[in-house]
Design a protein around this motif. Structure first.
Motif, PDB file in Angstrom:
ATOM      1  N   TYR A  49     -11.240  -4.811  13.845  1.00 49.37           N
ATOM      2  CA  TYR A  49      -9.971  -5.348  13.330  1.00 49.37           C
ATOM      3  C   TYR A  49     -10.227  -6.435  12.303  1.00 49.37           C
ATOM      4  O   TYR A  49      -9.583  -6.491  11.254  1.00 49.37           O
ATOM      5  N   ASN A  50     -11.205  -7.296  12.604  1.00 51.11           N
ATOM      6  CA  ASN A  50     -11.550  -8.353  11.643  1.00 51.11           C
ATOM      7  C   ASN A  50     -12.031  -7.778  10.336  1.00 51.11           C
ATOM      8  O   ASN A  50     -11.636  -8.210   9.247  1.00 51.11           O
ATOM      9  N   GLU A 108     -11.367  -4.797   9.171  1.00 49.40           N
ATOM     10  CA  GLU A 108     -10.257  -4.061   8.552  1.00 49.40           C
ATOM     11  C   GLU A 108      -9.405  -5.005   7.709  1.00 49.40           C
ATOM     12  O   GLU A 108      -8.983  -4.665   6.601  1.00 49.40           O
ATOM     13  N   THR A 109      -9.155  -6.205   8.236  1.00 51.84           N
ATOM     14  CA  THR A 109      -8.333  -7.175   7.504  1.00 51.84           C
ATOM     15  C   THR A 109      -9.049  -7.739   6.290  1.00 51.84           C
ATOM     16  O   THR A 109      -8.414  -8.301   5.400  1.00 51.84           O
ATOM     17  N   LYS A 110     -10.378  -7.608   6.247  1.00 48.58           N
ATOM     18  CA  LYS A 110     -11.163  -8.091   5.113  1.00 48.58           C
ATOM     19  C   LYS A 110     -11.414  -6.990   4.086  1.00 48.58           C
ATOM     20  O   LYS A 110     -12.195  -7.170   3.145  1.00 48.58           O
ATOM     21  N   SER A 111     -10.757  -5.846   4.265  1.00 47.70           N
ATOM     22  CA  SER A 111     -10.936  -4.685   3.373  1.00 47.70           C
ATOM     23  C   SER A 111     -12.394  -4.264   3.289  1.00 47.70           C
ATOM     24  O   SER A 111     -12.914  -3.936   2.222  1.00 47.70           O
ATOM     25  N   ALA A 133     -14.942 -14.499  11.319  1.00 46.69           N
ATOM     26  CA  ALA A 133     -13.615 -14.997  10.952  1.00 46.69           C
ATOM     27  C   ALA A 133     -13.597 -16.452  10.536  1.00 46.69           C
ATOM     28  O   ALA A 133     -12.753 -16.857   9.732  1.00 46.69           O
TER      29      ALA A 133
END
Length: 229
Positions: free
Chosen positions: A22-23, A25-28, A140
């Motif tokens: 998830y981490n 994914e949010t960082k592309s 993160a």
């Protein structure tokens, strides 16, 4: 193996790998949540198979002592293959651009996710859980806690040497360090243009927006572009 013994580590691996995925994914990141789920799940499956093979072999030797020295199953060999094999997947996420390397965080987090999968496969659930939490914290927060001064590539197209002097003066006055400078020359409609590639170290990451606005005020500059570093 019964159904619970099979599903328990598989489902737990999805849980812990999703935290890291998830981490990313949010960082592309090039590798998203599904990639991390599959890497961890694959490591769990192979570790379980390795463990079961070792136990079955040990039981066979106990039951039939004459087989000692004839058959063997070393679980560490399969685990070693998991670690080395995941290196090829991680290498595919590393990109070299403009003499800079990107994707190392993704590659290393894929590698550690495989290690977490091995821990889950061996049913070291607390080790896997706390390892996953630490990986998420590192990915993160460390860049926010530690103020890294990253380099930026700035491509500026001009048509006169005087403009280059003005740019250099601007960098000097604003305490912006130029780490490297390369120049490309091309001609358009009998007029020469120069594209200077500046590798700079701004004081703060947020300076880039104001930096471009300031440089755009120089009339002779025809284009300004921030390139990936």
């Amino acid at each position: 193996m019964n159904l619970i013994n099979i599903l328990e580590p598989l489902l737990f691996s999805i849980l812990v790998s999703s935290m890291i995925g998830y981490n990313r994914e949010t960082k592309s990141s090039p590798a998203g949540m599904r990639t991390y789920n599959l890497v961890c799940l694959g490591a769990v499956i192979l570790t379980i198979i390795s463990k079961e093979l070792s136990e079955a072999t040990a039981q066979a030797v106990i039951t039939n002592p004459e087989l000692k020295g004839i058959i063997s199953a070393d679980s560490s060999k399969i685990i070693a293959q998991i670690v080395s094999g995941i290196g090829f997947l991680g290498a595919g996420t590393i990109i070299v651009s403009q003499k800079r390397v990107k994707g190392l965080s993704t590659a290393s987090s894929l590698w550690v996710t495989a290690a977490i999968g091995i821990a889950v496969g061996l049913r070291y659930y607390l080790l896997a859980l706390f390892s996953s939490l630490l990986v998420v914290v590192i990915l993160a927060t460390f860049n926010k806690i530690i103020p890294f001064q990253s380099l930026k590539n700035l491509a500026i197209t001009i048509s006169s040497v005087e403009t280059e002097k003005m740019i250099t003066e601007y960098f000097k006055n604003n305490q912006i360090t130029v780490k490297n400078l390369t120049t490309k020359v091309y001609t358009n409609e009998d007029r020469k243009y120069y594209t200077n590639m500046y590798t700079i170290k701004p004081r703060h990451v947020t300076d880039m927006h104001h930096l471009i606005i300031d440089l755009a005020r120089i009339d002779d500059i025809s284009s300004i572009e921030i390139l990936d570093v």
